[in-house]
Design a protein around this motif. Sequence first.
Motif, PDB file in Angstrom:
ATOM      1  N   GLU A   1       0.841  -1.190   0.000  1.00  0.00           N
ATOM      2  CA  GLU A   1       0.000   0.000   0.000  1.00  0.00           C
ATOM      3  C   GLU A   1       0.881   1.246   0.000  1.00  0.00           C
ATOM      4  O   GLU A   1       1.886   1.301   0.701  1.00  0.00           O
ATOM      5  CB  GLU A   1      -0.914   0.012   1.235  1.00  0.00           C
ATOM      6  CG  GLU A   1      -1.840  -1.192   1.314  1.00  0.00           C
ATOM      7  CD  GLU A   1      -2.589  -1.282   2.631  1.00  0.00           C
ATOM      8  OE1 GLU A   1      -3.688  -1.855   2.654  1.00  0.00           O
ATOM      9  OE2 GLU A   1      -2.055  -0.784   3.659  1.00  0.00           O
ATOM     10  N   ASN A   2       0.508   2.242  -0.805  1.00  0.00           N
ATOM     11  CA  ASN A   2       1.271   3.485  -0.909  1.00  0.00           C
ATOM     12  C   ASN A   2       2.741   3.166  -1.186  1.00  0.00           C
ATOM     13  O   ASN A   2       3.646   3.570  -0.453  1.00  0.00           O
ATOM     14  CB  ASN A   2       1.128   4.318   0.368  1.00  0.00           C
ATOM     15  CG  ASN A   2       1.635   5.737   0.200  1.00  0.00           C
ATOM     16  OD1 ASN A   2       2.047   6.151  -0.895  1.00  0.00           O
ATOM     17  ND2 ASN A   2       1.627   6.495   1.291  1.00  0.00           N
ATOM     18  N   LEU A   3       2.970   2.455  -2.277  1.00  0.00           N
ATOM     19  CA  LEU A   3       4.303   1.927  -2.560  1.00  0.00           C
ATOM     20  C   LEU A   3       5.359   3.018  -2.717  1.00  0.00           C
ATOM     21  O   LEU A   3       6.532   2.797  -2.403  1.00  0.00           O
ATOM     22  CB  LEU A   3       4.250   1.070  -3.832  1.00  0.00           C
ATOM     23  CG  LEU A   3       3.458  -0.242  -3.711  1.00  0.00           C
ATOM     24  CD1 LEU A   3       3.360  -0.928  -5.056  1.00  0.00           C
ATOM     25  CD2 LEU A   3       4.097  -1.155  -2.674  1.00  0.00           C
ATOM     26  N   LYS A   4       4.995   4.199  -3.201  1.00  0.00           N
ATOM     27  CA  LYS A   4       5.957   5.283  -3.375  1.00  0.00           C
ATOM     28  C   LYS A   4       6.112   6.118  -2.112  1.00  0.00           C
ATOM     29  O   LYS A   4       6.816   7.129  -2.115  1.00  0.00           O
ATOM     30  CB  LYS A   4       5.538   6.170  -4.546  1.00  0.00           C
ATOM     31  CG  LYS A   4       5.554   5.460  -5.901  1.00  0.00           C
ATOM     32  CD  LYS A   4       5.302   6.409  -7.038  1.00  0.00           C
ATOM     33  CE  LYS A   4       6.464   7.382  -7.203  1.00  0.00           C
ATOM     34  NZ  LYS A   4       6.292   8.251  -8.409  1.00  0.00           N
ATOM     35  N   ASN A   5       5.481   5.693  -1.024  1.00  0.00           N
ATOM     36  CA  ASN A   5       5.608   6.358   0.279  1.00  0.00           C
ATOM     37  C   ASN A   5       5.225   7.841   0.181  1.00  0.00           C
ATOM     38  O   ASN A   5       5.917   8.726   0.691  1.00  0.00           O
ATOM     39  CB  ASN A   5       7.035   6.221   0.813  1.00  0.00           C
ATOM     40  CG  ASN A   5       7.092   6.289   2.335  1.00  0.00           C
ATOM     41  OD1 ASN A   5       6.123   5.963   3.014  1.00  0.00           O
ATOM     42  ND2 ASN A   5       8.223   6.721   2.856  1.00  0.00           N
ATOM     43  N   THR A   6       4.099   8.091  -0.457  1.00  0.00           N
ATOM     44  CA  THR A   6       3.628   9.456  -0.658  1.00  0.00           C
ATOM     45  C   THR A   6       3.129  10.058   0.650  1.00  0.00           C
ATOM     46  O   THR A   6       2.409   9.405   1.413  1.00  0.00           O
ATOM     47  CB  THR A   6       2.483   9.466  -1.685  1.00  0.00           C
ATOM     48  OG1 THR A   6       2.964   8.926  -2.912  1.00  0.00           O
ATOM     49  CG2 THR A   6       1.952  10.872  -1.911  1.00  0.00           C
ATOM     50  N   LEU A   7       3.511  11.302   0.907  1.00  0.00           N
ATOM     51  CA  LEU A   7       2.969  12.046   2.041  1.00  0.00           C
ATOM     52  C   LEU A   7       1.728  12.779   1.552  1.00  0.00           C
ATOM     53  O   LEU A   7       1.806  13.645   0.683  1.00  0.00           O
ATOM     54  CB  LEU A   7       3.999  13.038   2.584  1.00  0.00           C
ATOM     55  CG  LEU A   7       3.555  13.848   3.810  1.00  0.00           C
ATOM     56  CD1 LEU A   7       3.360  12.937   5.012  1.00  0.00           C
ATOM     57  CD2 LEU A   7       4.570  14.943   4.130  1.00  0.00           C
ATOM     58  N   TYR A   8       0.578  12.436   2.071  1.00  0.00           N
ATOM     59  CA  TYR A   8      -0.684  12.986   1.581  1.00  0.00           C
ATOM     60  C   TYR A   8      -1.647  13.173   2.739  1.00  0.00           C
ATOM     61  O   TYR A   8      -1.433  12.666   3.848  1.00  0.00           O
ATOM     62  CB  TYR A   8      -1.311  12.055   0.540  1.00  0.00           C
ATOM     63  CG  TYR A   8      -1.857  10.766   1.116  1.00  0.00           C
ATOM     64  CD1 TYR A   8      -3.224  10.611   1.345  1.00  0.00           C
ATOM     65  CD2 TYR A   8      -1.012   9.709   1.451  1.00  0.00           C
ATOM     66  CE1 TYR A   8      -3.726   9.437   1.878  1.00  0.00           C
ATOM     67  CE2 TYR A   8      -1.503   8.537   1.981  1.00  0.00           C
ATOM     68  CZ  TYR A   8      -2.862   8.402   2.192  1.00  0.00           C
ATOM     69  OH  TYR A   8      -3.351   7.241   2.732  1.00  0.00           O
TER      70      TYR A   8
END
Length: 732
Positions: free
Chosen positions: A699-706
């Motif tokens: 989950e959220n593989l690109k480690n996005t801060l959102y």
Amino acid sequence: MQTPPASPAPTIKQPGAEEVDTLPEVTIQEKKQKAPETGINPTLPVTTITSEQLQRAQPSNIFDAVRAVPGVSISGGPRPSGMTFGIRGYVDNEDVLVKVDGVPKGFEKYRMGGTFIEPELLKSIEVQRGPQISSGSGSLGGTVNATTKNAEDFLKPGQHYGGKAKFGYGNNSDEYSRSYLLYARPDERVDILYNYSNRQANNLTLGDGSKLQSSAIESISQLLKVSVFPTEDLQLVTSVVKFEDTGLQPYDATGGQPGFFGNVVRSVDDLTWSETVNFDPQHPWINFKGTIGAGYTHLQDVIGQGAPFNSTFNALQRQCQGVINTTNPADTTTCRGNLTDTYEYKTNTVDLSNRAIFAEKDLWSVSLLTGYQYNASEREITRFFDNRKTALQALYPDGFNASAPPGRKSFHAVYVQPKFEFGAFSVIPGYRQDRYQVEADGGALALLAPYGQASTIKFKQETWSLGLAYDAFAKQNPDKLTFYSNYGQGFRPPLIDEYFTQGPFSRCRAQVMTTKGPKSQICGDLYVPQRSETTEAGVSYQTPHLFNSTIWFSGKLNFYHTYTSHLLTSLREDANGNLAQDGWERRNGVEIESFMQYRGWYLRSAYSRINGGINTGLVNAPLYTAPGNAFNVQLGAVLSEAVDLNLSYRKVSDRDILLSGDGTTASPYRFGTQDGYAMWNAGARWQASKHVTLRLIGENLKNTLYRLDGTMGGLGMYGPGRNVKFQVELTY
């Protein structure tokens, strides 16, 4: 011993053995051409998350399960107790109706969500966007219908008993989960299922590597379901769902600044019971479904002294140990001890419906859906300090908090919806009538009595609907091209809080209503229900051979406009000294969803866009509760019976947010922007043997801060960063 049938339910009746033996080629061909479960309704704004989709995604909560549905957003969070469903820009709990096995769930509490259900227990989730004739009042945004699992979903032909154990780990918060499932058919007319799930996790890690404080989880969920088939025409289903959660949590579980209002030790004990009857005697006039049920929620918030609570309730307790002031043991006023808020919420429901077919010919047909609904919800609230002698406790006599009054709300409703089909045309009008009664209780009665103000409010609401559809192709044609238009009305009654609250949250306090306000400063029957009108039009297309190939396709394009009048937040005294509730909202949106399948490959996509405006009765503003435009796509492949893969992408655009202000001259609105984001998820399943299945989910593989969407149109709370989950399923 004779082997029992796979299920005695009437919906699984099969053709006679002679026909299958005579035409084996036809049977095989039918299996190949069987339509997949797309979950897309061709003429209504309804999307269903199927059991297969839930199994592939393995969502951590019910909100993750519906996130890709067009028009749906998630507000608050990321704890389940802090999340609320947003549908078409309606983000308040009271604007989106949630049902579990037909029982409405709801929880009126300031700055908190109220949907307590573990996705591990669910078979499917139906999301209705906009009010539907059978949904019930209070569903301006829509309705989320969650259905729990059945034993027949797991029993194989000839199997009497079985079980499944699932163990999982997620690295983001060191989450450990385990689930035990037992199912049985001790008799050919009885199915039994029991599911126990436990989830424990530390604080979530965000995309920047920091920890989201007070986000740890410790929850237990249980499901008991018993299905009885006295005859082939009758099915009786008993369902009991229980959810428990405890831990240190923000008092404001939904806002974008966790800890701003301090933390609490929160415990939740939630129980839902339902009894469902399905009776289909194969008579055209009778296809009956009835549900009776009850829900009970016990919630307790304990606000302590000092860190990690850091609340305004205990700012003066730095010198205290318990309720004793160490610098002056005789001072029992400053040292209040812990503050405990207790909520008891109960609901009872009856939902009966029948679909009758009066005529069914080659070129025309007439049918009628009728229904009756009853719901009664009651809440009791108390607030106590450990030190009952403190001066502050005197503000809450007998535990009564005037800002959160107890009370009871109930309604009776009837509806009728005939359906007329003339060749390619369908006409579906509908009418619904609701009769409401809302009653104050406890300390609120003492606040109303001196002024002779009514403590019981009654009103009636009528709503209408109309559906039109035209099928461009003949019924025998496997291709379906349908043009449709729908019109629907809805309403939302004020909450008990809005009717009977007194104090800073009342819109009828003396500072707001200087001349026409009630002397009690409680609004009561000054409110009128909020109403909405929705008009939509669209086209859907379905074919088993897209571009003359073997690609199965289903898609829909939907446009809608919604006008909401009598905004409850616009109740005020105008410049001329008259009472007014003339605020409004308008919404314009587009929703696109599609599904394609080619052999073992599938592609599911959805897009939604919402814009609009709001008028508070004083000023115009953009619709700041609208979510950002959202695009979702999932690509998957079933490589074999033992292996399948999926990859999903989610893109959300920037959204307008409300930074401060209430729209008045003294406090004008100040707006800002919440950044959009893009996110990738993936999953893989490998069935190593008939008893062992392994799953890997990213989950959220690109480690996005959102950020998730904030409630009340404000800045949202940060969502979790990258999470890799590993699960093992053992089936017996």
